[in-house]
Design a protein around this motif. Structure first.
Motif, mmCIF file in Angstrom:
data_model
loop_
_atom_site.group_PDB
_atom_site.id
_atom_site.type_symbol
_atom_site.label_atom_id
_atom_site.label_comp_id
_atom_site.label_asym_id
_atom_site.label_seq_id
_atom_site.Cartn_x
_atom_site.Cartn_y
_atom_site.Cartn_z
ATOM 1 N N PRO A 112 24.385 9.413 -19.135
ATOM 2 C CA PRO A 112 24.288 10.283 -20.312
ATOM 3 C C PRO A 112 23.400 9.657 -21.384
ATOM 4 C CG PRO A 112 26.544 10.186 -19.551
ATOM 5 C CD PRO A 112 25.787 9.169 -18.748
ATOM 6 N N GLN A 113 22.534 10.465 -21.971
ATOM 7 C CA GLN A 113 21.588 9.964 -22.956
ATOM 8 C C GLN A 113 22.255 9.781 -24.319
ATOM 9 O OE1 GLN A 113 18.276 9.149 -21.976
ATOM 10 N NE2 GLN A 113 19.410 9.415 -20.051
ATOM 11 N N GLY A 114 21.687 8.880 -25.098
ATOM 12 C CA GLY A 114 22.148 8.684 -26.468
ATOM 13 C C GLY A 114 23.230 7.651 -26.644
ATOM 14 N N LEU A 115 23.688 7.053 -25.540
ATOM 15 C CA LEU A 115 24.710 6.013 -25.611
ATOM 16 C C LEU A 115 24.228 4.773 -24.878
ATOM 17 C CD1 LEU A 115 28.044 7.948 -24.921
ATOM 18 C CD2 LEU A 115 27.299 7.011 -27.099
ATOM 19 N N SER A 116 24.523 3.615 -25.441
ATOM 20 C CA SER A 116 24.203 2.363 -24.766
ATOM 21 C C SER A 116 25.148 2.150 -23.588
ATOM 22 C CB SER A 116 24.321 1.195 -25.737
ATOM 23 O OG SER A 116 25.684 1.021 -26.128
ATOM 24 N N LEU A 117 24.793 1.215 -22.714
ATOM 25 C CA LEU A 117 25.684 0.889 -21.594
ATOM 26 C C LEU A 117 27.036 0.416 -22.121
ATOM 27 C CD1 LEU A 117 26.180 0.460 -18.538
ATOM 28 C CD2 LEU A 117 25.266 -1.860 -18.830
ATOM 29 N N LYS A 118 27.024 -0.399 -23.170
ATOM 30 C CA LYS A 118 28.276 -0.898 -23.739
ATOM 31 C C LYS A 118 29.146 0.256 -24.244
ATOM 32 C CE LYS A 118 30.067 -3.964 -27.353
ATOM 33 N NZ LYS A 118 29.706 -4.888 -28.467
ATOM 34 N N ALA A 119 28.537 1.221 -24.921
ATOM 35 C CA ALA A 119 29.292 2.361 -25.455
ATOM 36 C C ALA A 119 29.838 3.226 -24.327
ATOM 37 C CB ALA A 119 28.400 3.189 -26.377
ATOM 38 N N LEU A 120 29.044 3.433 -23.284
ATOM 39 C CA LEU A 120 29.502 4.219 -22.138
ATOM 40 C C LEU A 120 30.691 3.548 -21.458
ATOM 41 C CD1 LEU A 120 26.256 5.471 -20.347
ATOM 42 C CD2 LEU A 120 28.099 6.891 -21.269
ATOM 43 N N LEU A 121 30.570 2.239 -21.241
ATOM 44 C CA LEU A 121 31.642 1.521 -20.560
ATOM 45 C C LEU A 121 32.920 1.516 -21.400
ATOM 46 C CD1 LEU A 121 29.702 -1.510 -19.038
ATOM 47 C CD2 LEU A 121 30.559 0.515 -17.857
ATOM 48 N N HIS A 122 32.779 1.419 -22.707
ATOM 49 C CA HIS A 122 33.971 1.467 -23.562
ATOM 50 C C HIS A 122 34.633 2.840 -23.475
ATOM 51 C CE1 HIS A 122 36.186 2.073 -27.377
ATOM 52 N NE2 HIS A 122 36.597 0.839 -27.119
ATOM 53 N N GLU A 123 33.817 3.894 -23.487
ATOM 54 C CA GLU A 123 34.368 5.246 -23.376
ATOM 55 C C GLU A 123 35.070 5.435 -22.035
ATOM 56 O OE1 GLU A 123 32.599 9.289 -24.913
ATOM 57 O OE2 GLU A 123 31.728 8.853 -22.941
ATOM 58 N N ASP A 124 34.467 4.917 -20.960
ATOM 59 C CA ASP A 124 35.101 5.020 -19.640
ATOM 60 C C ASP A 124 36.397 4.219 -19.584
ATOM 61 O OD1 ASP A 124 33.061 6.665 -18.580
ATOM 62 O OD2 ASP A 124 31.836 4.924 -18.101
ATOM 63 N N PHE A 125 36.411 3.074 -20.255
ATOM 64 C CA PHE A 125 37.615 2.238 -20.329
ATOM 65 C C PHE A 125 38.745 3.002 -21.022
ATOM 66 C CE2 PHE A 125 39.830 -1.277 -22.751
ATOM 67 C CZ PHE A 125 40.558 -1.752 -21.676
ATOM 68 N N VAL A 126 38.429 3.659 -22.125
ATOM 69 C CA VAL A 126 39.427 4.466 -22.843
ATOM 70 C C VAL A 126 39.873 5.643 -21.974
ATOM 71 C CG1 VAL A 126 39.801 5.943 -24.857
ATOM 72 C CG2 VAL A 126 38.573 3.775 -25.110
ATOM 73 N N THR A 127 38.924 6.285 -21.290
ATOM 74 C CA THR A 127 39.243 7.421 -20.419
ATOM 75 C C THR A 127 40.227 7.025 -19.332
ATOM 76 O OG1 THR A 127 37.079 8.442 -20.813
ATOM 77 C CG2 THR A 127 38.254 9.121 -18.821
ATOM 78 N N HIS A 128 40.106 5.790 -18.832
ATOM 79 C CA HIS A 128 41.009 5.291 -17.794
ATOM 80 C C HIS A 128 42.190 4.535 -18.392
ATOM 81 C CE1 HIS A 128 37.535 6.313 -15.290
ATOM 82 N NE2 HIS A 128 38.387 6.345 -14.286
ATOM 83 N N GLU A 129 42.594 4.983 -19.597
ATOM 84 C CA GLU A 129 43.806 4.504 -20.263
ATOM 85 C C GLU A 129 43.794 2.999 -20.532
ATOM 86 O OE1 GLU A 129 47.032 5.950 -17.883
ATOM 87 O OE2 GLU A 129 46.569 8.053 -18.312
ATOM 88 N N ARG A 130 42.590 2.462 -20.754
ATOM 89 C CA ARG A 130 42.411 1.044 -21.103
ATOM 90 C C ARG A 130 43.034 0.106 -20.066
ATOM 91 N NH1 ARG A 130 40.774 0.678 -26.548
ATOM 92 N NH2 ARG A 130 40.898 2.679 -27.645
ATOM 93 N N ASN A 131 42.985 0.524 -18.838
ATOM 94 C CA ASN A 131 43.600 -0.245 -17.750
ATOM 95 C C ASN A 131 42.516 -0.787 -16.821
ATOM 96 O OD1 ASN A 131 45.113 -1.310 -15.685
ATOM 97 N ND2 ASN A 131 46.242 0.570 -15.232
ATOM 98 N N LEU A 132 42.284 -2.085 -16.865
ATOM 99 C CA LEU A 132 41.252 -2.690 -16.024
ATOM 100 C C LEU A 132 41.596 -2.675 -14.545
ATOM 101 C CD1 LEU A 132 40.198 -5.772 -18.177
ATOM 102 C CD2 LEU A 132 38.852 -3.720 -17.711
ATOM 103 N N PHE A 133 42.844 -2.366 -14.209
ATOM 104 C CA PHE A 133 43.249 -2.321 -12.810
ATOM 105 C C PHE A 133 43.037 -0.936 -12.191
ATOM 106 C CE2 PHE A 133 45.638 -5.862 -14.608
ATOM 107 C CZ PHE A 133 45.357 -6.863 -13.681
ATOM 108 N N GLU A 134 42.529 0.015 -12.963
ATOM 109 C CA GLU A 134 42.201 1.326 -12.419
ATOM 110 C C GLU A 134 40.929 1.213 -11.586
ATOM 111 O OE1 GLU A 134 43.602 4.225 -12.402
ATOM 112 O OE2 GLU A 134 45.241 3.996 -13.850
#
Length: 204
Positions: free
Chosen positions: A30-52
Motif C-alpha cells: 500500500p502506498q503512502g506508508l513506510s515499511l515500519k508503519a505497515l508492519l506496526h499496523e499489521d502487528f496491531v491487526t494481529h492483536e499485537r501477538n508475535l506468535f500469530e
C-alpha cells in the motif's frame, strides 16, 4: 434488486482472465506508508501477538515488496533474505503468499496451515482462515481472483479462477467459489451460491 441476486452468481468475467504472469519487479505494498508503519499496523491487526503465524506471512510479504525499491546493490542480499523467509513461512506455517499478490491494509490471517493465497489482489480489512485456496495456476495459463475490501472467508474456502469477490461479502466455510460474487453477499455451498444479501447501510 437484492432478491434477484439470491441463489445465483454471475459467470466469471472473461476480461478478468489474466494471461500475463506478474513480473515480481513492482512494489505492491500500500502506498503512502513506510515499511515500519505497515508492519506496526499489521502487528496491531494481529492483536499485537508475535506468535500469530499469519503475521509472519504478512510481514514477509511486506518485506519482499519493500526491497524492490532499494538500490540494486542492496536489493540482491535482501532478495536472498526474503526467499529464505518465504520458505521458512511456507514450511513452518503452511502459508503460501507470493510477493506478486497485491495485499491491502489490515488483512488478518487468523490461522495457519494449508493456505495457498494466489490472487491478483486482496483488499483492505479482509479476514482469511486456514485451509484456504485462491487461484488456478497451471503451466499453460494463470487465473487468479480479485478479492475486494472487507471480505470475510471461513475455513476451507476455495476461490478458483479469474473471478471477482465483491466487497463486504462473507464466504461460508468449505465453500467452493468459481463465479463472480456481487458485493454484500453471503455465499455458501459447493459450488457456491448467494444465500442472502447483507444490509449495505448497516453492513450485516
Amino acid at each position: 434488486m437484492q432478491e434477484a441476486a439470491l441463489h445465483s452468481i454471475a459467470p466469471a468475467n472473461p476480461a478478468l482472465v489474466y494471461s500475463r504472469r506478474p513480473s515480481g519487479r513492482e512494489n505492491l505494498n500500500p502506498q503512502g506508508l513506510s515499511l515500519k508503519a505497515l508492519l506496526h499496523e499489521d502487528f496491531v491487526t494481529h492483536e499485537r501477538n508475535l506468535f500469530e503465524q499469519g503475521l509472519w506471512a504478512i510481514a514477509t510479504h511486506r518485506f519482499g515488496n519493500w526491497r524492490l525499491d532499494l538500490p540494486r546493490i542492496f536489493r540482491a542480499p535482501c532478495a536472498l533474505l526474503y526467499h529464505f523467509m518465504y520458505k521458512v513461512v511456507e514450511w513452518t506455517c503452511g502459508i503460501s503468499l507470493p510477493q506478486t499478490v497485491k495485499v491491502g491494509r489490515r488483512v488478518r490471517i487468523w490461522h495457519h496451515s494449508g493456505m495457498i493465497l494466489n490472487a491478483e489482489s486482496i483488499g483492505d480489512d479482509c479476514h482469511i482462515r486456514q485451509n484456504t485456496t485462491f487461484g488456478v495456476l497451471r503451466t499453460n495459463h494463470y487465473q487468479v481472483p480479485i478479492i475486494e475490501d472487507r471480505v470475510d472467508m471461513g475455513c476451507g474456502v476455495a476461490i478458483l479462477g479469474a473471478i471477482r469477490i465483491g466487497h463486504d461479502s462473507v464466504i461460508g466455510a468449505n465453500s467452493m467459489v468459481n463465479r463472480d460474487v456481487p458485493p454484500y453477499s453471503v455465499v455458501g455451498g459447493v459450488p457456491a451460491r448467494v444465500l442472502k444479501m447483507r444490509n449495505a447501510e448497516k453492513n450485516y
